[in-house]
Write an enzyme that holds these catalytic residues in place. Structure first.
Site, PDB file in Angstrom:
ATOM      1  N   HIS A  70       0.990  -1.325   0.096  1.00 36.84           N
ATOM      2  CA  HIS A  70       0.405   0.096  -0.630  1.00 36.84           C
ATOM      3  C   HIS A  70       1.225   1.022   0.283  1.00 36.84           C
ATOM      4  O   HIS A  70       2.047   1.431   0.850  1.00 36.84           O
ATOM      5  CB  HIS A  70      -1.211  -0.099   1.336  1.00 36.84           C
ATOM      6  CG  HIS A  70      -1.931  -0.980   1.718  1.00 36.84           C
ATOM      7  ND1 HIS A  70      -2.600  -1.273   2.569  1.00 36.84           N
ATOM      8  CD2 HIS A  70      -2.074  -2.118   0.691  1.00 36.84           C
ATOM      9  CE1 HIS A  70      -3.442  -2.887   2.064  1.00 36.84           C
ATOM     10  NE2 HIS A  70      -3.138  -2.834   1.483  1.00 36.84           N
ATOM     11  N   TYR A 133       3.727   2.155  13.273  1.00 37.34           N
ATOM     12  CA  TYR A 133       4.138   2.718  12.826  1.00 37.34           C
ATOM     13  C   TYR A 133       3.548   4.783  13.209  1.00 37.34           C
ATOM     14  O   TYR A 133       2.257   4.052  13.158  1.00 37.34           O
ATOM     15  CB  TYR A 133       3.897   2.142  11.061  1.00 37.34           C
ATOM     16  CG  TYR A 133       2.340   2.217  10.548  1.00 37.34           C
ATOM     17  CD1 TYR A 133       1.494   3.197  10.173  1.00 37.34           C
ATOM     18  CD2 TYR A 133       1.816   0.833  11.348  1.00 37.34           C
ATOM     19  CE1 TYR A 133       0.119   3.357   9.894  1.00 37.34           C
ATOM     20  CE2 TYR A 133       0.822   0.358  10.645  1.00 37.34           C
ATOM     21  CZ  TYR A 133      -0.400   1.669  10.554  1.00 37.34           C
ATOM     22  OH  TYR A 133      -1.708   0.804   9.979  1.00 37.34           O
TER      23      TYR A 133
END
Length: 468
Positions: A70, A133
């Site tokens: 992605h 993240y």
């Protein structure tokens, strides 16, 4: 096993902007500790100041869990809290490195900075892996995403566990091959005030690429605070503010004062907030009117501002606000000449119509052709020059307005002696309305901009070309 005792180091990869970080991890019999994101140290080591706003954690029960490729329109700082992954990154941005692949393993002692538009995926190599993240924007349905099939033959990622043997979502399996991927476009540059003299020069300098967006007053009016809701600002890398209230005499009236402050200060403050919040570089055009003109010699970027009138006060206030933006360029100019109504065109018209003007001869400075301003802005952005204030005018020996008028008369084939000199006080003695005070000395030092690698044009050569 997590490796202890590493030094903080940053390594580049074949994908521009994709940076691998070795992280110091400190451990003993109780476990381990690391600074997963430490802005001061990591910026010093070479990571960008990407401004994270959200921290996410993806927990994976089993080894072999595989997440799709992605690419999102924001930056990511990827690390592992527990376990180990095989990571794969593919450049899905428009440009010559589209399709470039990089792979590596991450454990708690290694992290990676993933720039906007680079596809991100991973496969867990151990059970109970926590993948973390940080991102510098919030999810948005309006954002532009891109995806790549995990099994794409062109990327040819060497997954350690065959894809046929791992847990993958049906959605990730259905993503397109590289030939059918929609690349992520670069962030845009927005020019505000794009229909003015400088705006038109900036259009010529930047061109018509989709990377550049031009907004006139109908699209963005700095005096109308609602403009801050007019864009998804994370899609912009740079804003160039070429808009301003410039009616220096009208600014001395009650209505003009309000309009000048609304556009030159309140609107600029809103722009500064937008730029700061979204990590945008703000380029702001200022004026010699921030000075009182009493200095003996050229004004430098470090000279204290001492504006005389309302217009100069609003420009000085706007400069002070823009200076708080972490990424900013303030371009100080004088006596701007471009396409449209201006002093040079007026003098040429008077010469052709047989009118002999009296022109002020106690104000000294240099013309600034808009091509020089636009060229300087383009140069500073392209070279990523140090942020701050830069004086920009055309080059050459300073002249008075009267001397410049004589040059215009001569260049258009008329007798320069038809121009007579007059003091500022005498010139405005019979003015019907308020008159703003003007700095007698508008000469700007060009040492800093030339040291940055940009050479302004010769004022008199540009004048001749402009008239020709």
């Amino acid at each position: 096993m997590t490796e202890f005792g590493k030094s903080l180091t940053i390594t580049e990869t074949p994908i521009p902007g994709l940076l691998v970080a070795e992280l110091p991890v400190h451990g003993d019999a109780r476990g381990w500790f690391k600074e997963n994101w430490q802005r001061e140290k990591m910026l010093a080591a070479g990571l960008p100041d990407f401004g994270p706003v959200q921290n996410n954690i993806s927990f994976n029960d089993a080894a072999g869990t595989t997440r799709g490729i992605h690419a999102e329109p924001w930056d990511k700082w990827v690390s592992v809290a527990t376990g180990r992954i095989f990571g794969a990154w593919v450049d899905l941005r428009e440009g010559p490195t589209f399709g470039t692949v990089f792979t590596t393993e991450l454990d708690p002692s290694r992290a990676i900075f993933v720039p906007r538009g680079v596809g991100n995926s991973y496969q867990t190599l151990e059970p109970d892996t926590a993948y973390t993240y940080l991102v510098n924007d919030h999810w948005s349905a309006d954002a532009e995403y891109s995806f790549l099939n995990l099994a794409d033959e062109t990327a040819a990622i060497a997954w350690p566990i065959p894809l046929a043997d791992v847990e993958i979502s049906a959605k990730d399996l259905a993503h397109p091959r590289l030939a059918d991927v929609t690349p992520i476009p670069p962030k845009k540059t927005l020019v505000i005030g794009a229909n003015g003299q400088l705006g038109r020069a900036l259009r010529d300098a930047f061109g018509d690429s989709p990377e550049f967006e031009y907004a006139g007053r109908a699209e963005i009016d700095l005096a109308d605070p609602s403009f801050v809701d007019s864009r998804r600002w994370r899609d912009y890398a740079t804003i160039v503010n070429a808009a301003a209230y410039t009616a220096v005499d009208l600014a001395e009236t009650p209505e003009g004062r309000a309009d000048a402050w609304a556009a030159n200060v309140t609107g600029v403050a809103a722009l500064a907030r937008v730029a700061t919040e979204h990590g945008i570089t703000l380029v702001h055009v200022s004026s010699d009117y921030v000075f009182d003109g009493t200095k003996d010699g050229a004004y430098t970027e470090d000279d204290a501002v001492r504006p005389l009138g309302v217009y100069g006060q609003t420009k000085a206030a706007g400069d002070a606000v823009v200076a708080t933006v972490p990424r900013h360029y303030i371009i100080r100019t004088s006596w701007v000449i471009g396409e449209g109504k201006n002093f040079v065109r007026t003098m040429a018209s008077l010469a052709d119509r047989g009118i002999d003007p009296a022109v002020v001869d106690d104000q000294t400075g240099r013309l600034t052709f808009t091509t020089d301003i636009a060229g300087a802005v383009r140069h500073l952005l392209r070279e990523r020059s140090p942020y701050g204030i830069y004086n920009v005018s055309s080059a050459g020996d300073p002249l008075t307005w009267a001397a410049l008028a004589q040059r215009v008369f001569a260049a258009t084939g008329h007798d320069p002696e038809r121009v007579s000199g007059v003091s500022t006080d005498a010139y405005f003695a019979s003015a019907a309305g308020p008159v703003a005070p003007r700095p007698a000395n508008s000469v700007l030092s060009l040492d800093k901009i030339t040291a940055a690698g940009f050479t302004p044009s010769s004022m008199l050569e540009s004048l001749a070309a402009y008239l020709g």
